[in-house]
Design a protein around this motif. Structure first.
Motif, PDB file in Angstrom:
ATOM      1  N   UNK A   1       0.830  -1.207   0.000  1.00  0.00           N
ATOM      2  CA  UNK A   1       0.000   0.000   0.000  1.00  0.00           C
ATOM      3  C   UNK A   1       0.867   1.261   0.000  1.00  0.00           C
ATOM      4  N   UNK A   2       2.092   1.118  -0.503  1.00  0.00           N
ATOM      5  CA  UNK A   2       2.968   2.293  -0.618  1.00  0.00           C
ATOM      6  C   UNK A   2       2.404   3.211  -1.693  1.00  0.00           C
ATOM      7  N   UNK A   3       2.374   4.497  -1.391  1.00  0.00           N
ATOM      8  CA  UNK A   3       1.834   5.458  -2.367  1.00  0.00           C
ATOM      9  C   UNK A   3       2.918   5.980  -3.300  1.00  0.00           C
ATOM     10  N   UNK A   4       4.169   5.797  -2.924  1.00  0.00           N
ATOM     11  CA  UNK A   4       5.259   6.169  -3.828  1.00  0.00           C
ATOM     12  C   UNK A   4       6.479   5.345  -3.493  1.00  0.00           C
ATOM     13  N   UNK A   5       7.416   5.310  -4.422  1.00  0.00           N
ATOM     14  CA  UNK A   5       8.685   4.615  -4.188  1.00  0.00           C
ATOM     15  C   UNK A   5       8.579   3.109  -4.255  1.00  0.00           C
TER      16      UNK A   5
ATOM     17  N   UNK B   1       9.257  -5.775   2.778  1.00  0.00           N
ATOM     18  CA  UNK B   1       9.512  -5.440   1.373  1.00  0.00           C
ATOM     19  C   UNK B   1      10.958  -5.017   1.181  1.00  0.00           C
TER      20      UNK B   1
ATOM     21  N   UNK C   1      12.846  -2.335  -1.770  1.00  0.00           N
ATOM     22  CA  UNK C   1      12.694  -1.522  -2.994  1.00  0.00           C
ATOM     23  C   UNK C   1      14.047  -0.930  -3.370  1.00  0.00           C
ATOM     24  N   UNK C   2      14.173  -0.624  -4.643  1.00  0.00           N
ATOM     25  CA  UNK C   2      15.389   0.039  -5.118  1.00  0.00           C
ATOM     26  C   UNK C   2      15.012   1.393  -5.692  1.00  0.00           C
ATOM     27  N   UNK C   3      15.815   2.400  -5.412  1.00  0.00           N
ATOM     28  CA  UNK C   3      15.527   3.723  -5.961  1.00  0.00           C
ATOM     29  C   UNK C   3      16.771   4.320  -6.567  1.00  0.00           C
ATOM     30  N   UNK C   4      16.572   5.193  -7.530  1.00  0.00           N
ATOM     31  CA  UNK C   4      17.679   5.837  -8.239  1.00  0.00           C
ATOM     32  C   UNK C   4      17.915   7.206  -7.607  1.00  0.00           C
TER      33      UNK C   4
ATOM     34  N   UNK D   1      16.140   0.000  -0.060  1.00  0.00           N
ATOM     35  CA  UNK D   1      15.457   0.185   1.219  1.00  0.00           C
ATOM     36  C   UNK D   1      14.683  -1.080   1.534  1.00  0.00           C
TER      37      UNK D   1
ATOM     38  N   UNK E   1       1.224  -0.966   7.810  1.00  0.00           N
ATOM     39  CA  UNK E   1       1.659  -2.083   6.958  1.00  0.00           C
ATOM     40  C   UNK E   1       0.785  -3.315   7.192  1.00  0.00           C
TER      41      UNK E   1
END
Lengths: 195, 413
Positions: free
Chosen positions: A48-52, A87, A89-92, A101, A182
């Motif tokens: 339910x992440x709204x971004x990233x 979870x 996640x990978x971010x640039x 993260x 979460x």
């Protein structure tokens, strides 16, 4: 809406079993004993992440530990802990820097469990959870911890007695960690020993 | 059976009861008629400003309404938290006013359309000539419904000389408004700095923190949470992260990015008419990094000819000690929330006591005698705002309801 449907379906299923189950009880249970249960299996984060959440990984292995006091035929009280990854996640950050993260959780819940029919149990738990965020990349690692006070778990389990002391089974459970909103569910194989 | 039904009902309410709505939707008329009108000159706007009596609609909006222009439109504000965020323009000698009203203490809102006819002040306003008799006629509605309730305002008087000559600051919390008041933009964002002038704000308070790599950014809470941000992968202590990580992964609740202090001050100087920025330091460690940013911003403001006070807030003794450790600290413009002696010790430009300590007129007078200002934080009840403005001698009040403060300030005789 999908998440709500899952919750409602699970809750209504549990509720139906609880409310309309038969009173007949054919299992002879040795009263007032303790049970230690270890579970391991698959966990799934309800994203339910709204971004990233681009390239999010939501499926991991998880383990749980439970200690039950079973004073009578139907109800048991216990403590549960475990370790789950929610979870990754990978971010640039820049053109040539990525950051990873991940979030893990260590719940500590008070449980109540009820035998509905032979070998089938429904349970619910409330308690604390420590959520750990790890962020790594760019030659640094940042770890932050959040203590969540409002958490719950709903579970359904099938337990098959192998002998007087040993039991095996399976369990489906859903967790909500209130402070970071979460949700996750887990399907685990369990092994228990009556003490 | 009854218990089972009750249990089931309770469970359904529990599951579906939580609302993620974080804003009161701004009513939209569909098309804006104001875009078709001509812009009013500054002198025309000044002619419209003043105190109006409510001749129709007083049961909802009270006996009087204040009309005050701001950087982006005009504000009509009442004594009970109801306020109108409006735009105006003219066609020939008729002035049209269009926008929406909102109750700051609830979710009530609606459209509002008004006009000033030629003979009832339109000609006077547009030509800036003639007797100042203005009647604003129109109607207000509920939500997106057509305005159907009559509202008529009659010009009573201009603002008093006391008001016109005072250097009073209407200070708004968290860059202009809190998320809990369900405003359309996020607290502590650039968008809020832009928006808040429409609420009557003339100065803002903001919350500087420092990232793990030394970038000062604006964020209120110590942790990343869904009260302030859209749910994202980061959590925990916000200051533990690097600025790159925060700017990549954290989005404020209405979609804005967290601003740096530098971005915020530049925007306030270049793009608003705000006259006061109160940096309410959330961390003593940030003090040595904030002061050079403050000095650069003041230099930039001076170059642009902007009359704006940018002060370093001292809410705790830790921040006070961090300031005292800074070279030449007595020349750093500051605002001290501690005692008057502490304010004197660091040569604070402003003393800012908590409102619950009372109006403290004798201490405020001492500060004025020293050449310092005195402002009070954070006061939200309309009755107390009225009381402090009428009976206190503060140079400004920090509030979450600037339109209420604007009403009680501008209505003073």
């Amino acid at each position: 809406m999908g998440r709500k449907k899952i919750i409602v379906t699970l809750v209504l299923t549990c509720l139906t079993l609880a409310v309309f189950s038969q009173q007949k009880d054919s299992v002879k249970v040795h009263l007032n004993h303790y049970t230690l249960t270890i579970g391991a299996g698959w966990t799934h984060y309800i994203d339910n992440l709204e971004n990233g959440d681009k390239d999010i990984q939501k499926n991991f292995a998880g383990v749980s530990f439970k200690f039950y006091w079973e004073p009578e035929y139907r109800l048991s009280l216990g403590l549960e802990s475990g370790y789950y990854q929610l979870f990754k996640v990978k971010g640039q950050l820049t053109d040539n820097t990525t950051v990873e993260v991940s979030r893990t959780v260590l719940p500590l819940l008070l449980l109540a469990r009820m035998r509905i029919v032979d070998n089938v149990y429904l349970g619910a738990g409330l308690g604390l959870a420590i959520l750990t965020n790890k962020s790594s990349g760019n030659n640094m690692k940042i770890v932050t911890k959040t203590t969540s006070l409002s958490n719950f778990e709903l579970s359904g389990a099938y337990v098959y007695p192998l002998s007087k002391h040993w039991l095996v089974g399976g369990e489906v459970k859903m967790f909500h960690f209130g402070s970071l909103a979460d949700w996750m569910y887990s399907v685990q194989a369990t092994c228990a020993i009556k003490l | 059976m009854k218990i089972k039904i009750l249990y089931l009902t309770g469970l359904i309410v529990f599951i579906f009861g939580c609302s993620k709505d974080t804003t009161v939707p701004i009513p939209s008329p569909g098309s804006s008629f104001i875009k078709e009108t001509d812009v009013l000159q500054k002198e025309s706007k000044l002619l419209m400003e003043g105190v109006y009596s409510v001749t129709s609609g007083s049961e909802k909006f009270g006996e009087y309404i204040i009309l005050k222009w701001n950087h982006s439109g005009l504000l009509l504000t009442c004594n009970n938290g109801l306020h109108f965020i409006m735009q105006a323009g003219h066609l020939d000698s008729v002035v049209f006013v269009q926008g929406y009203w909102r109750d700051g203490y609830s979710d009530a809102t609606g459209l509002c359309n008004m006009y000033i006819s030629k003979s009832e002040g339109g000609t006077t306003i547009v030509t800036r000539n003639g007797a100042q008799k203005i009647i604003i006629r129109g109607a207000y509605g509920k939500n997106n419904g057509l305005p159907d309730q009559v509202l008529t305002l009659e010009y009573l008087r201009p603002f008093s000389d006391h008001v016109k000559n005072s250097n009073y600051y209407i200070l708004s919390h968290r860059c202009g408004g809190r998320n809990s008041d369900r405003l359309p933009v996020s607290e502590n964002s650039i968008a809020m700095v832009r928006f808040t002038e429409q609420l009557g704000t003339t100065g803002i308070e903001c919350d500087p923190r420092i990232s793990s790599d030394g970038v000062v950014f604006i964020y209120h809470d110590p942790d990343i949470n869904t009260r302030l941000t859209q749910k994202g992968p980061l959590a925990g202590d916000v200051s533990a992260y690097t600025w790159k990580q925060l700017s990549t992964f954290v989005t404020l609740i209405h979609g804005e990015k967290i601003p740096t202090l530098e971005e915020l001050l530049t925007f306030a100087i270049d793009s608003t008419e705000l006259r006061f920025v109160y940096m309410d330091m959330k961390s003593a460690e940030a003090v040595p990094t904030v002061i050079p940013i403050q000095q650069r911003a003041l230099q930039h403001a001076a170059e642009k000819g902007r009359d704006i006070m940018i002060v370093l807030g001292i809410p705790t003794t830790d921040v006070l000690n961090a300031l005292k450790a800074y070279p030449d600290y007595q020349h750093v413009p500051s605002l001290c929330e501690l005692t008057v002696d502490d304010a004197r010790a660091v040569n604070a430009k402003v003393w800012a006591p908590r409102w619950t300590l009372g109006t403290q007129n004798d201490l405020v007078q001492e500060m004025h005698n020293d050449g310092r200002l005195a402002v009070c934080w954070t006061i939200d009840s309309p009755n107390w705002i009225q009381n402090y403005i009428e009976n206190g001698h503060f140079d400004g009040l920090l509030t979450n309801f600037p339109y209420v403060e604007a009403y009680y300030h501008y209505i003073q005789e």
